[in-house]
Design a protein around this motif. Structure first.
Motif, short mmCIF file in Angstrom:
data_model
loop_
_atom_site.label_atom_id
_atom_site.label_comp_id
_atom_site.label_asym_id
_atom_site.label_seq_id
_atom_site.Cartn_x
_atom_site.Cartn_y
_atom_site.Cartn_z
N ALA A 109 -49.86 39.19 2.59
CA ALA A 109 -50.11 38.27 3.71
C ALA A 109 -50.82 37.01 3.25
CB ALA A 109 -50.92 38.99 4.78
N PHE A 110 -51.79 37.15 2.38
CA PHE A 110 -52.50 35.96 1.88
C PHE A 110 -51.55 35.03 1.12
CE2 PHE A 110 -56.78 37.79 2.57
CZ PHE A 110 -57.40 36.65 3.04
N SER A 111 -50.64 35.62 0.34
CA SER A 111 -49.71 34.78 -0.41
C SER A 111 -48.74 34.06 0.52
CB SER A 111 -48.94 35.63 -1.42
OG SER A 111 -48.09 36.56 -0.77
N LEU A 112 -48.35 34.72 1.62
CA LEU A 112 -47.42 34.10 2.56
C LEU A 112 -48.10 33.09 3.47
CD1 LEU A 112 -45.35 37.26 3.64
CD2 LEU A 112 -44.63 35.44 2.08
N LEU A 113 -49.40 33.25 3.69
CA LEU A 113 -50.12 32.40 4.65
C LEU A 113 -50.99 31.36 3.96
CD1 LEU A 113 -51.15 35.16 7.24
CD2 LEU A 113 -49.20 33.58 7.35
N THR A 114 -50.67 31.04 2.72
CA THR A 114 -51.40 29.98 2.03
C THR A 114 -50.93 28.62 2.56
OG1 THR A 114 -51.59 31.35 0.05
CG2 THR A 114 -51.95 28.98 -0.21
N THR A 118 -49.92 20.26 4.09
CA THR A 118 -48.86 19.27 3.88
C THR A 118 -47.52 19.73 4.43
OG1 THR A 118 -48.40 20.19 1.69
CG2 THR A 118 -50.00 18.39 1.82
N ALA A 119 -47.32 21.03 4.56
CA ALA A 119 -46.05 21.56 5.08
C ALA A 119 -46.32 22.85 5.83
CB ALA A 119 -45.07 21.84 3.93
N PRO A 120 -45.71 23.02 7.03
CA PRO A 120 -45.90 24.27 7.80
C PRO A 120 -45.37 25.48 7.02
CG PRO A 120 -44.91 22.55 9.15
CD PRO A 120 -44.85 22.06 7.74
N LEU A 121 -45.90 26.63 7.38
CA LEU A 121 -45.45 27.88 6.77
C LEU A 121 -44.08 28.25 7.34
CD1 LEU A 121 -48.82 29.84 6.97
CD2 LEU A 121 -47.84 28.69 4.98
N ASN A 122 -43.19 28.67 6.47
CA ASN A 122 -41.82 28.99 6.88
C ASN A 122 -41.79 30.42 7.44
OD1 ASN A 122 -39.08 29.35 7.20
ND2 ASN A 122 -38.55 28.42 5.23
N ILE A 123 -41.52 30.57 8.73
CA ILE A 123 -41.50 31.90 9.35
C ILE A 123 -40.33 32.74 8.86
CG2 ILE A 123 -42.73 31.09 11.38
CD1 ILE A 123 -39.17 31.97 11.90
N SER A 124 -39.28 32.10 8.32
CA SER A 124 -38.16 32.86 7.78
C SER A 124 -38.60 33.71 6.59
CB SER A 124 -37.03 31.92 7.35
OG SER A 124 -36.59 31.13 8.44
N VAL A 125 -39.42 33.15 5.72
CA VAL A 125 -39.92 33.90 4.57
C VAL A 125 -40.85 35.01 5.04
CG1 VAL A 125 -41.25 33.75 2.43
CG2 VAL A 125 -39.70 31.88 3.08
N TYR A 126 -41.72 34.72 6.00
CA TYR A 126 -42.66 35.71 6.52
C TYR A 126 -41.92 36.89 7.14
CZ TYR A 126 -46.72 37.60 9.00
OH TYR A 126 -47.73 38.41 9.47
N GLY A 223 -50.99 51.69 6.12
CA GLY A 223 -51.98 50.81 5.50
C GLY A 223 -51.41 49.44 5.18
N PHE A 224 -50.16 49.40 4.70
CA PHE A 224 -49.50 48.13 4.36
C PHE A 224 -49.39 47.23 5.58
CE2 PHE A 224 -45.52 45.68 3.91
CZ PHE A 224 -45.81 44.97 2.75
N ASN A 225 -48.94 47.77 6.70
CA ASN A 225 -48.75 46.96 7.90
C ASN A 225 -50.08 46.57 8.54
OD1 ASN A 225 -45.71 46.75 8.68
ND2 ASN A 225 -45.96 48.83 7.93
N LEU A 226 -51.07 47.47 8.48
CA LEU A 226 -52.40 47.09 8.97
C LEU A 226 -52.98 45.94 8.15
CD1 LEU A 226 -54.06 50.54 9.78
CD2 LEU A 226 -53.42 48.75 11.41
N GLY A 227 -52.75 45.99 6.84
CA GLY A 227 -53.22 44.90 5.99
C GLY A 227 -52.56 43.58 6.34
N ILE A 228 -51.25 43.59 6.55
CA ILE A 228 -50.54 42.36 6.93
C ILE A 228 -51.01 41.86 8.29
CG2 ILE A 228 -48.29 41.43 7.57
CD1 ILE A 228 -47.05 43.25 5.49
N LEU A 229 -51.07 42.77 9.26
CA LEU A 229 -51.42 42.37 10.62
C LEU A 229 -52.85 41.86 10.69
CD1 LEU A 229 -50.32 42.28 13.51
CD2 LEU A 229 -51.18 44.60 13.83
N GLY A 230 -53.78 42.59 10.06
CA GLY A 230 -55.17 42.17 10.11
C GLY A 230 -55.38 40.83 9.41
N THR A 231 -54.75 40.64 8.26
CA THR A 231 -54.90 39.39 7.53
C THR A 231 -54.30 38.22 8.31
OG1 THR A 231 -54.80 40.59 5.43
CG2 THR A 231 -54.39 38.21 5.36
#
Length: 535
Positions: A109-114, A118-126, A223-231
């Motif tokens: 999640a941190f890598s995807l939400l960096t 300068t440019a919005p985060l691409n929701i397609s990748v997320y 645990g994986f999904n809780l980590g993504i959701l919480g982050t």
């Protein structure tokens, strides 16, 4: 009184049965029969009237509890048995996978939400990495479960089962060093052997040992999904983030809106439409065009995506894993409740407990011809309570080789059976003769079906003659004819004497037959001594 079984109970059961099988071959042979009979009379029989569960399950579970107590008394300290060790390993692995999954989710999640501004985060990748990949994995899991229903053997070749089962066994091997000091050499060897023994008992326990592995995998997913959701929630609350979408393929905003609206169906009826998913106008306003930059885009459109992303991870990632985890737990409990414990070693254990013990000796009085007369005295006069007809009313179809058929008198055979196995002989069948040049096959010897009345097959063999290829081939053909779960007993007698053919089996002859039959890997095939001495 309800009898509840757990995975650790089955492992300890197989461990003790394995140890007893080894002890029974050691000279001098331990008096296992007397021990089991004593356990039954003192600790099980008085409680039978209190149970409403299946007596077989209750009797074996009570025996197991008593054997655990005896093991603790023998070591003088807390007995660390393989079942407890594996249960502890499974808990440790479950916690470890849950934490590992949480860390993996946080890192992803941190890598995807960096967001650099300068440019919005691409929701397609997320969505692709956090939701669509998980949906594909769930579809794959559903396919594996479907294959399990159609072709059960292919179920055990799944990558998740193979990797995690090896990991559990490896961790168990590490943790068993914790209590090796309290075990004797033969117990250590038995513990090492039991790990492989349980893994090879799919025919008895089916998919039961798969479900702890399955549940551990779901803990990783939770645990994986809780980590993504919480982050994701923390990043949205703590920073100013913008989301958008773009695609090289010319996709209209209405197509994207249709896909998003369809994905939001599971939660759109619970929350307002503004939170459920972006509107068509917001989707149009958050489309990224590389050459235009982001300065013309409106902030409300760029921040409208985050509730949808969180709901998508919750519904398509976290909730399915929670449902699968509880499904695995319920399935495991259901399968434990259906275990019949009818395979050969459990049958052997039941026989040792419910069959009265006899002591062989000679009378002190002298008869008219001045020769002592042999006697058979029961070790205990305690009555056997009514347990279960399926435990005591065994009807044997006895297959006897042609060369000793005439020497097997009905009285001698019935007496030998009563002392060794209980039950009664329904029919004797002569083996090794035919009215043609071909060998008699099992389908010509034995009628199959409950209407014929027999419950067990016993093959009488002289132990001093080692098993030959023809003997093994006949047993295999017999198993093919009778089915996988029909009890087959190979009853051994020793070298004939002038006065009787029912003599004691020597340890070396027993080991020869036992090693050969073990190679067949048939859990419903068992080897029995029909004559026991006092040693």
């Amino acid at each position: 009184m309800k009898t509840r079984w757990h995975i650790k109970d089955l492992i300890d059961l197989e461990y003790f049965l394995h140890i007893d099988a080894d002890d029974a071959t050691q000279p001098p042979r331990l008096d296992i029969n007397a021990r089991e009979r004593e356990i039954f009379l003192k600790y099980i029989q008085p409680r039978l009237a209190q149970t409403k569960s299946t007596p077989r399950r209750f009797i074996i579970k009570s025996w197991l509890d008593r054997r655990r107590e005896m093991e603790r008394d023998r070591t003088g300290t807390r007995a660390f048995l393989p079942g407890e060790t594996l249960a502890e390993t499974s808990r440790f692995l479950g916690y470890g996978l849950f934490i590992l999954g949480g860390l993996a989710g946080i890192g992803l999640a941190f890598s995807l939400l960096t967001y650099t501004g300068t440019a919005p985060l691409n929701i397609s990748v997320y969505l692709g990495t956090t939701v669509f990949v998980q949906i594909l994995l769930l579809l794959l899991l559903g396919g594996l479960l479907l294959i399990r229903l159609i072709r059960p053997r292919l179920f055990y070749t799944s990558a998740i089962y193979s990797v995690l089962s090896r990991l559990i066994i490896a961790l168990t091997g590490k943790l068993k060093q914790r209590f090796m000091g309290s075990l004797s050499g033969d117990r250590r060897a038995g513990l090492s052997a039991i790990l492989g023994l349980v893994r090879g008992k799919n025919q008895i326990y089916g998919s039961l040992f798969y479900w702890p592995v399955f549940n551990s995998a779901q803990l990783f997913g939770i645990g994986f999904n809780l980590g993504i959701l919480g982050t994701t929630i923390l990043r949205v609350l703590g920073t100013d983030m913008a989301f958008g979408w773009q695609s090289t393929v010319q996709v209209s905003e209405r197509v994207v809106y249709g896909i998003i609206k369809w994905l939001a169906v599971p939660w759109s009826w619970l929350v307002s439409s503004e939170l459920a998913h972006p509107t068509l106008a917001q989707i149009e306003g958050s489309r990224l065009v590389l050459k235009d930059g982001i300065y013309h885009l409106a902030t409300p459109d760029l921040v409208a995506w985050w509730p949808f992303l969180c709901f998508a991870v919750l519904v398509y990632g976290l909730l399915p894993r929670i449902v699968l985890f509880f499904f695995g737990r319920v399935t495991q409990t259901y399968l434990l409740g259906r275990i019949e414990l009818t395979h050969g070693t459990c049958d052997q254990l039941i026989d040792r407990m419910i069959t009265p013990q006899f002591r062989f000796g000679a009378r002190s009085a002298i008869t008219s011809d001045e020769r002592p007369t042999a006697t058979i005295e029961p070790i205990s006069d305690e009555p056997l309570v009514e347990v279960d007809n399926t435990l005591t009313d065994k009807a044997f179809m006895v297959l006897i080789p042609d060369d000793i058929f005439e020497a097997c008198s009905d009285d001698g055979l019935e007496r030998t059976f009563g002392q060794a196995l209980g039950g009664h002989i329904m029919k004797k069948i002569r083996m090794g003769t035919a009215d043609t040049d071909e060998t008699i096959t099992p389908d010509r010897l034995i009628p199959v079906g409950p209407e014929h009345g027999w419950t067990h097959i016993l093959i009488l063999q002289e132990a001093w003659q080692p098993p030959i290829i023809e003997d093994i081939a006949f047993i295999k053909a017999l198993r093919h004819h009778l089915g996988n779960r029909t009890p087959i007993i190979v009853g051994l007698i020793g070298k004939p004497k002038p006065e009787t053919i029912f003599t004691e089996v020597t340890p070396i002859n027993w080991r020869t037959w036992n090693e050969k039959l073990t190679t067949l890997g048939d859990p419903y095939l068992r080897l029995e001594r029909l004559v026991h001495g006092n040693s």
